[in-house]
Design a protein around this motif. Structure first.
Motif, PDB file in Angstrom:
ATOM      1  N   SER A  44       0.823  -1.184   0.194  1.00 41.21           N
ATOM      2  CA  SER A  44      -0.119   0.045  -0.058  1.00 41.21           C
ATOM      3  C   SER A  44       0.871   1.361  -0.038  1.00 41.21           C
ATOM      4  N   ILE A  62      -9.365  -1.079  -6.062  1.00 38.23           N
ATOM      5  CA  ILE A  62      -8.369  -1.825  -5.315  1.00 38.23           C
ATOM      6  C   ILE A  62      -8.942  -3.261  -4.927  1.00 38.23           C
ATOM      7  N   PRO A  63      -8.157  -4.144  -5.197  1.00 37.33           N
ATOM      8  CA  PRO A  63      -8.787  -5.526  -4.940  1.00 37.33           C
ATOM      9  C   PRO A  63      -9.278  -6.022  -3.423  1.00 37.33           C
ATOM     10  N   CYS A  64     -10.244  -6.665  -3.171  1.00 33.93           N
ATOM     11  CA  CYS A  64     -10.608  -6.904  -1.959  1.00 33.93           C
ATOM     12  C   CYS A  64     -10.686  -8.586  -1.835  1.00 33.93           C
ATOM     13  N   ASN A  65      -9.914  -8.893  -0.749  1.00 33.04           N
ATOM     14  CA  ASN A  65     -10.275 -10.451  -0.289  1.00 33.04           C
ATOM     15  C   ASN A  65     -10.488 -10.593   0.956  1.00 33.04           C
ATOM     16  N   ASP A 216      -6.109   1.662   1.438  1.00 25.63           N
ATOM     17  CA  ASP A 216      -5.537   0.794   0.639  1.00 25.63           C
ATOM     18  C   ASP A 216      -5.278  -0.597   1.366  1.00 25.63           C
ATOM     19  N   SER A 217      -4.573  -0.364   2.484  1.00 24.69           N
ATOM     20  CA  SER A 217      -4.209  -1.204   3.327  1.00 24.69           C
ATOM     21  C   SER A 217      -5.559  -2.002   4.041  1.00 24.69           C
ATOM     22  N   THR A 220      -7.551  -4.094   1.323  1.00 17.82           N
ATOM     23  CA  THR A 220      -6.883  -5.372   0.921  1.00 17.82           C
ATOM     24  C   THR A 220      -6.595  -6.470   1.988  1.00 17.82           C
ATOM     25  N   SER A 222      -7.470  -9.145   4.637  1.00 22.32           N
ATOM     26  CA  SER A 222      -8.593 -10.092   4.464  1.00 22.32           C
ATOM     27  C   SER A 222      -9.057 -10.299   5.980  1.00 22.32           C
TER      28      SER A 222
END
Length: 398
Positions: A44, A62-65, A216-217, A220, A222
């Motif tokens: 990030s 922003i990819p989210c998991n 951002d951190s 992303t 989980s």
């Protein structure tokens, strides 16, 4: 911080400022002690502080998991959260009720957005070897307040998305019910800050790099409790203090009315974070996991402290005229920014103590950066929004 001045003193001032920003970013991450925290924040940091993804004038993807947690039994086993949910339902308000008819003139000396002594213009003038006109000082204060409110807006968008994620991922059903009200709150906060900036001030600054890194951190990561810690305790806790400062010092009635309502919402949000995390951190995590979160919270506190260096205003007004280092010294010592740090961390540090993330192991690091002075403050679960507003109304600004 790395001594960039010694390495770049032969460069032109503007180029030296740009290089200094990279050294500053590098310094933040080279000082992180826990490699797990570095792995969490590092990507990030690259996207935010080096690539400036938040300042590219286009939407950020922003990819989210993370895992959504369903409970088909609908347990009602968290009475304190159920009470927060009840209060949140009663505390809903319509943004259209705000006095939007108010004529906001940001250059009206009789109704200032920020007081004259929020900054210390004389020290800045001395640094530059010049003298500001009243018009220039008014325009500088206008830039600063637009920057501050822009960061509030960006933070609220991050809080909106994080609240959605937390509501899905949290593992207790009463928390999900409360979380639904927070999603509504955050959407309303985005609306009112955006509307005020657009209709009343007419200026929007891009998201600050440090704030982008934190959002951002959180997006992303989980782990649900890290999202909770980052948003409900860190970002919301610090925002609560920041809102309180502007509420205290502004004389503009519409902005003050907006902030009064937002503060009442945010107080519930931070209370929710303390309730949700206290038992989880102290009983459900291993000591190694707890220490990782403790280290992460400290590093994010430093990022949040650096968030208020107002570099975007520096780049607009003074880049090429003074060094970034000199601006950093000026803005750090400005009376209004000192008040920001004092109020923000007086809200944050007691909450970290309350949830078990201020052990004797980490205390020396907080002491080193001057934050242990807030250790004995009142945590969010023992402080109502009405008490907070009374404190702000009664406190001396500077």
């Amino acid at each position: 911080m790395l001594d960039s001045a010694r390495l770049t003193h032969l460069l032109p001032t503007k180029m030296r400022s740009q290089v200094d920003s990279y050294f500053e970013a590098l310094s933040v991450f080279t000082q992180i002690r826990d490699p797990r925290v570095l792995r969490s924040l590092g990507p990030s940091g690259i996207r935010g502080m080096l690539l400036h993804r938040g300042r590219q004038n286009e939407p950020t993807k922003i990819p989210c998991n993370y895992m959504a947690h369903f409970d088909w039994n609908y347990p009602a086993d968290q009475p304190a959260m159920a009470e927060l949910y009840r209060r949140a339902k009663q505390g809903q308000w319509d943004s259209d009720e705000m006095p939007w008819h108010t004529d906001v003139d940001p250059f009206n000396y009789e109704v200032p957005l920020l007081p004259d002594n929020f900054l210390d213009p004389q020290s800045l003038a001395d640094e530059l070897g010049t003298k500001f006109t009243n018009k220039e000082l008014a325009e500088l204060r206008f830039s600063v307040v637009c920057w501050l409110l822009s960061q509030f807006l960006h933070g609220e968008q991050g809080a909106l998305f994080a609240a959605c994620q937390v509501t899905e991922a949290v593992q207790f059903f009463d928390g999900k019910m409360y979380g639904a009200t927070q999603v509504m709150d955050e959407g309303r906060h985005v609306e009112v800050f955006n509307r005020y900036l657009d209709q009343k001030l007419g200026r929007l600054y891009r998201i600050n790099d440090n704030l982008f890194v934190i959002i951002d951190s959180l997006m992303t990561d989980s782990r649900w409790d890290m999202k909770f810690l980052g948003m409900q305790i860190m970002v919301e806790g610090l925002a609560l203090g920041a809102f309180g400062v502007i509420y205290k010092v502004t004389r503009e009635p519409l902005l003050r009315a907006i902030l009064e309502r937002v503060i009442q919402d945010e107080a519930r949000h931070v209370h929710y974070g303390v309730l949700a995390l206290r038992e989880h951190i102290t009983t459900q995590l291993t000591e190694r996991e707890r220490q990782e979160r403790e280290d992460w919270a400290f590093e994010v506190a430093i990022l949040m402290r650096n968030r208020f260096m107002v570099y975007e205003v520096y780049e607009e007004w003074f880049e090429g005229l003074m060094s970034r280092e000199h601006w950093r010294r000026f803005i750090t010592n400005a009376p209004g920014m000192k008040m920001f740090r004092q109020v923000m961390f007086s809200r944050l540090v007691p909450n970290l103590r309350a949830i078990g993330l201020l052990s004797e192991r980490i205390m020396p690091y907080y002491e080193k950066v001057g934050l242990m002075q807030y250790f004995d403050g009142v945590a969010a679960d023992n402080l109502t929004s009405d008490q907070m507003l009374r404190e702000l109304d009664g406190a001396v600004a500077f």
